[in-house]
Design an enzyme around this catalytic site. Structure first.
Site, short mmCIF file in Angstrom:
data_model
loop_
_atom_site.label_atom_id
_atom_site.label_comp_id
_atom_site.label_asym_id
_atom_site.label_seq_id
_atom_site.Cartn_x
_atom_site.Cartn_y
_atom_site.Cartn_z
N LYS A 76 -9.01 1.56 9.22
CA LYS A 76 -9.19 0.11 9.08
C LYS A 76 -8.88 -0.53 10.43
O LYS A 76 -7.92 -0.12 11.10
CB LYS A 76 -8.25 -0.40 7.99
CG LYS A 76 -8.39 -1.88 7.65
CD LYS A 76 -7.49 -2.26 6.48
CE LYS A 76 -7.63 -3.73 6.10
NZ LYS A 76 -6.79 -4.08 4.92
N SER A 151 -9.06 -6.56 1.24
CA SER A 151 -9.59 -6.73 2.56
C SER A 151 -10.10 -5.43 3.19
O SER A 151 -10.74 -5.47 4.23
CB SER A 151 -8.52 -7.33 3.48
OG SER A 151 -7.41 -6.44 3.57
N SER A 175 -5.28 -4.91 -1.36
CA SER A 175 -6.42 -4.57 -0.50
C SER A 175 -6.77 -3.10 -0.40
O SER A 175 -7.78 -2.76 0.23
CB SER A 175 -6.22 -5.12 0.90
OG SER A 175 -6.44 -6.49 0.90
N1 GLN Z 1 -6.47 -10.73 -1.62
C1 GLN Z 1 -5.13 -10.80 -1.13
C2 GLN Z 1 -5.03 -11.80 -0.03
O1 GLN Z 1 -6.02 -12.32 0.33
C3 GLN Z 1 -4.65 -9.46 -0.68
C4 GLN Z 1 -5.12 -9.07 0.66
C5 GLN Z 1 -4.49 -7.79 1.14
O2 GLN Z 1 -3.93 -7.02 0.36
N2 GLN Z 1 -4.51 -7.60 2.45
O3 GLN Z 1 -4.00 -12.09 0.47
#
Ligand code: GLN
Length: 483
Positions: A76, A151, A175
């Site tokens: 990532k 994400s 995410s």
């Molecule tokens: N959807 C959550 C957020 O926007 C989690 C994102 C993540 O785990 N990086 O904060």
């Protein structure tokens, strides 16, 4: 060749059926051919990959072995990679070449893994749809009109489309698990402190945790083995021995106590997903598990608490991107204030700016007690709920998401609608617990995930349950049409 799992690749390499270099070339060609449909990569690292593959082949020829030796993966794009662009999905870091490798990257490279590239992601890991990336949205290989989740949507779409067997990802509020659910993968968020955050660009430091995304629990065990462990460079890393995650995969589930929280089956859950979750419960019962209804009474407060704590930490973490110390710098600033304003205004996208504003507000003198402190108190209540539940059960089971992957653009005008989709995943981050999502079936051709949560440092138990489930089901073997 591209259908092989990490475990199969390890066996093939050990039996000299193919070399890492051959496999790496096949996968790089596949990425070049198919990724334009998905946009799952921000950078391809072809030269590095070939070099690492050749080195891995040479190490094997010298008698070395190891499940990751010569295994192609991707990172990532928030894991720092020395000399390679590390963008975090943001214009802010479009030209940032990290001066060092993240601990996770260095550990996997030392184990012989081959880095094919850096995967697309929501900008600074903020999002659940991978639509906030400055490099454009990622598409779901199961239906190109739908989001892959976020994400870590790039890692998920690439692995689901068989562009590579596994990838690293991070999970601040879901995410890893949510994109795993949306793309028919297995994804594990480890216990907070299990995997080093050093060199992982921070979103919300008390919630962020790196982990593996792969097709099977067996492969997650292999990749986690290479990622986990104490790191003196990360003050929140925990000095606990790392068990052999592959060794416990075969344990029997006889007598396993599974807790199913009654709050999970409320009005917001798609009834078709509820049915698939019931099917997976029955499957685990057949394997010897006992089911018990439990309660997590403070779960309803978790989303508001998370969406105060995460932006608060983000507003602090992202202050370093000011065009002076780090990040994009605007042209011809008139003065220092103009430099800050325009550099940050140009470098950050709308969702990131929204969260910085929310976070700075929640931390400001007059509101700190009302918002941030209150959210921290809720966080403790959420944790206490889990501690009480784990006195009675070994694992908690439920849906990973209330709905399957939505259409691209469907929630763009209403950020709160997207926040609500995180309802099942964020509690594990607030409590620091490990969680796993695994394939449990399909709704309208779109994958559905079942989530398992376990007590601290019980990643091995999660992988064991998921592996036993996967030995008796075939959801995880399904391949999206066209890939
Ligand atoms: N959807 C959550 C957020 O926007 C989690 C994102 C993540 O785990 N990086 O904060």
């Amino acid at each position: 060749m591209h259908q092989m799992t990490l475990a199969e690749i390890a066996r093939g390499l050990a039996d000299k059926k193919f070399s890492s270099e051959e496999l790496t070339k096949v996968l790089l060609a596949r990425i070049t051919q198919l990724d334009p449909q998905l946009n799952s990569f921000i950078s391809l690292t072809e030269d590095l990959a070939i070099e690492q593959a050749k080195a891995a082949d040479a190490r094997r020829a010298n008698g070395e072995s190891g499940a990751l030796l010569g295994a192609p993966i991707a990172h990532k794009d928030l894991f720092c990679t020395q000399g390679i662009r590390t963008s975090c999905g943001s214009k802010m870091l479009d030209n940032f070449k990290a001066p060092y490798d993240a601990t996770v990257v260095a550990k996997l490279a030392a184990a012989g893994a081959v880095t094919l590239g850096k995967t697309n992601m929501d900008e600074f890991a903020m999002g659940s749809a991978n639509e906030s990336s400055w490099y454009g949205a990622v598409k779901n290989p199961w239906n190109l009109e739908h989001v892959p989740g976020g994400s870590s949507g790039g890692s998920a779409a690439a692995v689901a489309a068989r562009l590579l067997p596994a990838a690293t990802a991070t999970d601040t509020g879901g995410s890893i698990r949510q994109p795993a659910a949306f793309t028919n993968l297995t994804g594990l968020k480890p216990t907070y402190g299990r995997v080093s955050r050093w060199g992982m660009i921070a979103y919300a430091s008390s919630l962020d945790q790196g982990g593996p995304l792969a097709r099977t629990a067996e492969d997650c065990a292999i990749l986690l083995q290479g990622m986990a462990g104490f790191d003196p460079n990360d003050s929140t890393s925990i000095d606990e021995p790392v068990p052999d995650y592959s060794a416990s995969l075969g344990d029997s589930l006889q007598g396993l106590r599974i807790g199913v929280p009654k709050e999970y089956f409320s009005a917001g859950l798609d009834p078709r997903i509820a049915e698939l979750i019931q099917n997976s419960i029955q499957q685990l019962q057949k394997l010897g598990a006992a089911i018990k209804e439990i309660s997590l009474p403070n779960m309803q407060h978790a989303i508001p608490a998370y969406y105060v704590i995460a932006p608060a930490e983000a507003s602090s973490n992202l202050s370093r991107f000011d065009g002076v110390r780090f990040g994009h710098r605007c042209e011809n600033p008139e003065n220092l204030i103009d430099l800050y304003k325009r550099s940050r205004g140009e470098g950050f996208g709308a969702e990131v700016q929204r969260r910085i504003m929310v976070g700075a507000y929640a931390l400001s003198a007059g509101y700190y007690d009302a918002y941030y402190l209150k959210a921290q108190k809720i966080r403790r209540l959420v944790k206490n709920d889990f501690m009480a539940a784990f006195n009675e059960v070994d694992i908690i089971l439920g849906p990973t998401t209330p709905n399957p992957a939505w259409k691209l653009g469907a929630k763009n005008s209403d950020p709160v609608a997207a926040y609500l989709e995180d309802v099942y995943t964020i509690t594990a981050n607030l409590a620091g617990l490990p969680g796993l999502s695994m394939p449990a079936g399909f709704v309208d051709g779109l994958p559905v995930g079942v989530q398992l949560l376990a007590p601290y440092f019980q990643e091995g138990r999660l992988l064991n349950v998921a592996h036993q489930y996967q030995l008796n089901t075939d959801w995880h073997t399904r391949t999206p049409t066209g890939f």
